[in-house]
Design an enzyme around this catalytic site. Structure first.
Site, PDB file in Angstrom:
ATOM      1  N   LYS A  60      19.014 -51.167  52.977  1.00 57.93           N
ATOM      2  CA  LYS A  60      17.853 -50.533  52.324  1.00 57.93           C
ATOM      3  C   LYS A  60      17.043 -49.754  53.351  1.00 57.93           C
ATOM      4  O   LYS A  60      16.629 -48.615  53.105  1.00 57.93           O
ATOM      5  CB  LYS A  60      16.987 -51.600  51.629  1.00 57.93           C
ATOM      6  CG  LYS A  60      17.655 -52.152  50.370  1.00 57.93           C
ATOM      7  CD  LYS A  60      16.973 -53.397  49.816  1.00 57.93           C
ATOM      8  CE  LYS A  60      17.815 -53.990  48.680  1.00 57.93           C
ATOM      9  NZ  LYS A  60      17.313 -55.288  48.187  1.00 57.93           N
ATOM     10  N   GLN A 104      12.850 -59.839  49.339  1.00 56.82           N
ATOM     11  CA  GLN A 104      14.276 -60.069  49.108  1.00 56.82           C
ATOM     12  C   GLN A 104      14.506 -61.494  48.587  1.00 56.82           C
ATOM     13  O   GLN A 104      14.024 -62.462  49.166  1.00 56.82           O
ATOM     14  CB  GLN A 104      15.041 -59.861  50.425  1.00 56.82           C
ATOM     15  CG  GLN A 104      16.546 -59.914  50.304  1.00 56.82           C
ATOM     16  CD  GLN A 104      17.137 -58.740  49.533  1.00 56.82           C
ATOM     17  OE1 GLN A 104      16.710 -57.591  49.695  1.00 56.82           O
ATOM     18  NE2 GLN A 104      18.102 -59.020  48.680  1.00 56.82           N
ATOM     19  N   ASP A 127      11.222 -53.341  42.554  1.00 57.91           N
ATOM     20  CA  ASP A 127      12.345 -54.104  41.976  1.00 57.91           C
ATOM     21  C   ASP A 127      12.198 -54.217  40.456  1.00 57.91           C
ATOM     22  O   ASP A 127      13.144 -54.584  39.772  1.00 57.91           O
ATOM     23  CB  ASP A 127      12.389 -55.525  42.572  1.00 57.91           C
ATOM     24  CG  ASP A 127      13.465 -55.686  43.636  1.00 57.91           C
ATOM     25  OD1 ASP A 127      14.357 -54.813  43.720  1.00 57.91           O
ATOM     26  OD2 ASP A 127      13.413 -56.693  44.378  1.00 57.91           O
TER      27      ASP A 127
END
Ligand code: NDP
Length: 300
Positions: A60, A104, A127
């Protein structure tokens, strides 16, 4: 078989090709933001040292830099307390140079994932896991779309596949893939307008239902679960699954396969995504799209 009796081999939908097209569009939007004095910034918080998470986080960060965005990777030790993590979330919520961020998952067992997700400002929740963003997606007024299902939708749309009135069967009902996927395809409008069925581990006659799908989207995490007899002739088959299986012929001793028996199903489907090389590259791409959108929302 086709109407003329000839055997059909599916066209491949490749994540690299579809994402390259989207990255091209994102680069222009990033240039435009920069010309207005704003560099989109994405932060990723990694707690602990889970090897798979380390790889995802690194990728990422690399993609951000490749696109000319600001990338911030916050590494916190596995012993980080919930309070410490929530303080970091608060700091990022209030950092004007960070337009979007994510924590994460999975988090170490002593941390309440829901509490952390709920603490992320919905405006920065790239997200799209915050309940407010999930709700907005459901009512058809989203700021962000969750990355993997959004990537699947882009693969379908950009391959020129009409979804209106089609029977979409989603196999799997997780909060990350199956449920949002179904919610997106049932919306009104282009790339959706589908008739959606969701099946899962408690479904009866699962194969009977999957064989009526015009578009079959599979996300269960079971290697080669969907066999050719479960697929309608000419169906579009999207395989989200990524499973590592033993393979002594492979240099690593193992390899990745999807949830679909690719070799057999490709002879029956009209379109299919391979694993690897299918949905995989789309997830990061759509995350980047969300980060750019977050920055655009700030600029107005
Ligand atoms: P989860 O484990 O969270 O959910 C799996 C779902 O599959 C559940 O709803 C479960 O049903 C259902 N399921 C499991 N076994 C069966 C079965 N035998 N028959 C019918 N349904 C079944 O997984 P995720 O949704 O997070 O991920 C699914 C797959 O997609 C995994 O392989 C994952 O690695 C991959 N993935 C890939 C991504 C990418 O970027 N390419 C991103 C995210 C995931 P129930 O709810 O009844 O238990």
């Amino acid at each position: 078989m086709t109407a003329s009796g000839a055997k059909m081999t599916a066209k491949l939908i490749l994540g690299k090709e579809v994402s390259a097209e989207i990255y091209g569009e994102l680069r222009k939007r990033i240039e435009d933001l920069k010309s207005r004095g704003v560099t989109p910034g994405l932060a990723v918080v990694l707690v602990g040292d889970d090897p798979a998470s380390q790889v995802y986080v690194r990728k990422k960060g690399e993609m951000c830099e490749e696109l000319g965005m600001k990338s911030l990777i916050v590494r916190m030790p596995a012993e980080t307390t919930q309070e410490e993590l929530l303080a970091k979330v608060d700091e990022l919520n209030n950092d004007p140079s960070i337009h979007g961020f994510l924590v994460q998952l999975p988090l170490p067992g002593h941390i309440d994932e829901d509490a952390v997700i709920n603490a992320i400002s919905p405006a920065k929740d790239v997200d799209c896991f915050h309940p407010s963003n999930v709700g907005r997606m459901l009512i058809g007024d989203p700021d962000f779309l969750p990355a993997t299902p959004a990537g699947v939708q882009q693969m379908i749309v950009r391959s020129g596949i009409d979804t209106s009135g089609k029977h979409v069967v989603v196999v799997g009902r997780s909060n990350i893939v199956g449920k949002p996927m179904a919610a997106m395809m049932v919306q009104k409008g282009a790339g959706a307008d589908s008739t959606v069925t969701v099946v899962h581990s408690r479904t009866r006659n699962l194969a009977e239902i999957t064989s009526t799908a015009d578009i079959l989207i599979v996300a269960i995490g079971k290697p080669r679960f969907v066999t050719a007899d479960m697929v309608k002739e000419g169906a579009v088959v999207i395989d989200v699954g990524t499973n590592r299986v033993d393979d002594p012929t492979h240099p690593k001793g193992s390899r990745l396969v999807g949830d679909v028996d690719f070799d057999a199903v490709k002879e029956k489907a009209s379109y299919i995504t391979p694993v690897p090389g299918g949905v995989g590259p789309m997830t990061i791409c759509m995350l980047m799209a969300n980060a750019v959108r977050a920055a655009e929302k700030v600029v107005g």
